[in-house]
Scaffold this motif. Structure first.
Motif, PDB file in Angstrom:
ATOM      1  N   ALA A  86       0.830  -1.202   0.000  1.00  0.00           N
ATOM      2  CA  ALA A  86       0.000   0.000   0.000  1.00  0.00           C
ATOM      3  C   ALA A  86       0.865   1.253   0.000  1.00  0.00           C
ATOM      4  N   GLU A  87       1.971   1.228   0.747  1.00  0.00           N
ATOM      5  CA  GLU A  87       2.890   2.365   0.772  1.00  0.00           C
ATOM      6  C   GLU A  87       3.538   2.561  -0.598  1.00  0.00           C
ATOM      7  N   LEU A  88       3.889   1.462  -1.246  1.00  0.00           N
ATOM      8  CA  LEU A  88       4.459   1.532  -2.582  1.00  0.00           C
ATOM      9  C   LEU A  88       3.480   2.183  -3.551  1.00  0.00           C
ATOM     10  N   SER A  89       2.206   1.779  -3.474  1.00  0.00           N
ATOM     11  CA  SER A  89       1.173   2.343  -4.336  1.00  0.00           C
ATOM     12  C   SER A  89       0.897   3.804  -4.001  1.00  0.00           C
ATOM     13  N   LYS A  90       0.985   4.137  -2.734  1.00  0.00           N
ATOM     14  CA  LYS A  90       0.674   5.493  -2.281  1.00  0.00           C
ATOM     15  C   LYS A  90       1.766   6.492  -2.645  1.00  0.00           C
ATOM     16  N   ASN A  91       3.025   6.072  -2.618  1.00  0.00           N
ATOM     17  CA  ASN A  91       4.140   7.018  -2.686  1.00  0.00           C
ATOM     18  C   ASN A  91       4.941   7.003  -3.986  1.00  0.00           C
ATOM     19  N   SER A  92       4.771   5.996  -4.825  1.00  0.00           N
ATOM     20  CA  SER A  92       5.554   5.920  -6.058  1.00  0.00           C
ATOM     21  C   SER A  92       5.018   6.891  -7.111  1.00  0.00           C
ATOM     22  N   ASP A  93       5.862   7.220  -8.061  1.00  0.00           N
ATOM     23  CA  ASP A  93       5.504   8.130  -9.156  1.00  0.00           C
ATOM     24  C   ASP A  93       5.164   7.302 -10.388  1.00  0.00           C
ATOM     25  N   TYR A  94       3.868   7.101 -10.674  1.00  0.00           N
ATOM     26  CA  TYR A  94       3.468   6.256 -11.791  1.00  0.00           C
ATOM     27  C   TYR A  94       2.175   6.771 -12.419  1.00  0.00           C
ATOM     28  N   ASP A  95       1.925   6.317 -13.649  1.00  0.00           N
ATOM     29  CA  ASP A  95       0.676   6.602 -14.355  1.00  0.00           C
ATOM     30  C   ASP A  95      -0.274   5.418 -14.308  1.00  0.00           C
ATOM     31  N   ILE A  96       0.297   4.213 -14.417  1.00  0.00           N
ATOM     32  CA  ILE A  96      -0.486   2.969 -14.451  1.00  0.00           C
ATOM     33  C   ILE A  96       0.095   2.000 -13.431  1.00  0.00           C
ATOM     34  N   ILE A  97      -0.781   1.359 -12.670  1.00  0.00           N
ATOM     35  CA  ILE A  97      -0.347   0.326 -11.739  1.00  0.00           C
ATOM     36  C   ILE A  97      -0.949  -1.007 -12.168  1.00  0.00           C
ATOM     37  N   LEU A  98      -0.105  -2.021 -12.314  1.00  0.00           N
ATOM     38  CA  LEU A  98      -0.557  -3.389 -12.569  1.00  0.00           C
ATOM     39  C   LEU A  98      -0.546  -4.132 -11.240  1.00  0.00           C
ATOM     40  N   THR A  99      -1.722  -4.560 -10.801  1.00  0.00           N
ATOM     41  CA  THR A  99      -1.834  -5.286  -9.544  1.00  0.00           C
ATOM     42  C   THR A  99      -1.992  -6.766  -9.856  1.00  0.00           C
ATOM     43  N   ALA A 100      -0.873  -7.493  -9.768  1.00  0.00           N
ATOM     44  CA  ALA A 100      -0.855  -8.910 -10.143  1.00  0.00           C
ATOM     45  C   ALA A 100      -0.358  -9.781  -9.004  1.00  0.00           C
ATOM     46  N   VAL A 101      -0.634  -9.352  -7.770  1.00  0.00           N
ATOM     47  CA  VAL A 101      -0.280 -10.157  -6.607  1.00  0.00           C
ATOM     48  C   VAL A 101      -1.445 -11.069  -6.256  1.00  0.00           C
ATOM     49  N   SER A 102      -1.179 -12.097  -5.470  1.00  0.00           N
ATOM     50  CA  SER A 102      -2.224 -13.007  -5.011  1.00  0.00           C
ATOM     51  C   SER A 102      -2.619 -12.660  -3.582  1.00  0.00           C
ATOM     52  N   GLY A 103      -3.903 -12.715  -3.296  1.00  0.00           N
ATOM     53  CA  GLY A 103      -4.362 -12.539  -1.935  1.00  0.00           C
ATOM     54  C   GLY A 103      -4.881 -11.147  -1.627  1.00  0.00           C
ATOM     55  N   ALA A 104      -5.401 -11.014  -0.418  1.00  0.00           N
ATOM     56  CA  ALA A 104      -6.022  -9.771   0.023  1.00  0.00           C
ATOM     57  C   ALA A 104      -5.024  -8.640   0.207  1.00  0.00           C
ATOM     58  N   ILE A 105      -3.727  -8.961   0.190  1.00  0.00           N
ATOM     59  CA  ILE A 105      -2.717  -7.920   0.337  1.00  0.00           C
ATOM     60  C   ILE A 105      -2.804  -6.891  -0.800  1.00  0.00           C
TER      61      ILE A 105
END
Length: 228
Positions: free
Chosen positions: A83-102
């Motif tokens: 969540a911190e990575l998603s919150k603080n990184s500089d990006y236009d598109i995020i690919l969420t390809a992890v398994s589980g509720a994380i």
């Protein structure tokens, strides 16, 4: 050039995404990646794509990577790290390809930043679909595009149509460990047999879910969440 953050870069979807980026470097820049335990593959990806934001499962691996690669701006770890990575990184598109509720909290943070989310984490919509759809209304510039096989196909099929004009959608079951077997055979199957998927290596839980068709039920729930 679009800046891409890939959650789950060492898995099958993540590695395929990196292969596409590898062949289209003039269009995409990898700014962040995440892996859990496959540190050796993660290192190869760091060395090739030079991302500056990373997630790994443990604090020790995070410290080791930070020490080994001086160009890394931040290495996150632990339960809240994605969540911190998603919150603080500089990006236009995020690919969420992890398994589980994380993957849920990372998607929530991306929605709040009104990013484009390429979603291949079914738990996000199965477990939290109502909340996710509520957030999407609060942050209308955010966008979720399903990229996992079945839901990507449904998404593409619906382009140009109004949902109210579609009577039925069918999610196919391509076949798993016990395809073609009769009920008498299924009475005596073992866990070891159920884990021998003929096409994919997906980890024990997802492979068992595939063998029992539980995974297909979850896909139906996910599809309905997109159609709300």
């Amino acid at each position: 050039m679009k800046k891409i953050l890939i959650l789950g870069s060492t898995g099958s979807i993540g590695t395929n995404a990196l292969e596409l980026i590898r062949n289209n470097r003039e269009q995409y820049q990898v700014v962040g990646i995440s892996g859990n335990k496959n540190i050796e593959l993660l290192k190869k990806q760091i060395e090739e794509f030079k991302p500056t934001f990373i997630y790994v499962g443990t604090e020790q691996d995070a410290l080791n990577l930070k020490k080994e690669y001086s160009f890394l701006k931040e290495v996150y770890f632990g339960e809240s790290g994605l969540a911190e990575l998603s919150k603080n990184s500089d990006y236009d598109i995020i690919l969420t390809a992890v398994s589980g509720a994380i993957g849920i909290d990372a998607t929530v943070e991306a929605i709040k930043r009104e990013k484009r989310i390429a979603l291949a984490n079914k738990e996000t919509m199965v477990s939290a679909g109502t909340y996710i759809n509520k957030l999407l209304k609060e942050y209308p510039k955010a966008e979720i595009v399903p990229v996992d096989s079945e839901h990507s196909a449904l998404f593409q099929s619906l382009q140009g149509f109004k949902k109210e004009n579609v009577k039925k959608l069918i999610i196919t079951a391509s076949g798993g460990t016990f395809r073609g077997k009769d009920l008498a055979y299924l009475d005596n199957v073992t866990v070891e047999q159920a884990l021998k998927h003929p096409n994919w290596s997906m980890g024990k839980k997802i492979t068992i879910d595939s063998s029992t068709l539980i995974n297909k039920g979850l896909e139906v729930i996910e599809a309905m969440s997109y159609l709300v």
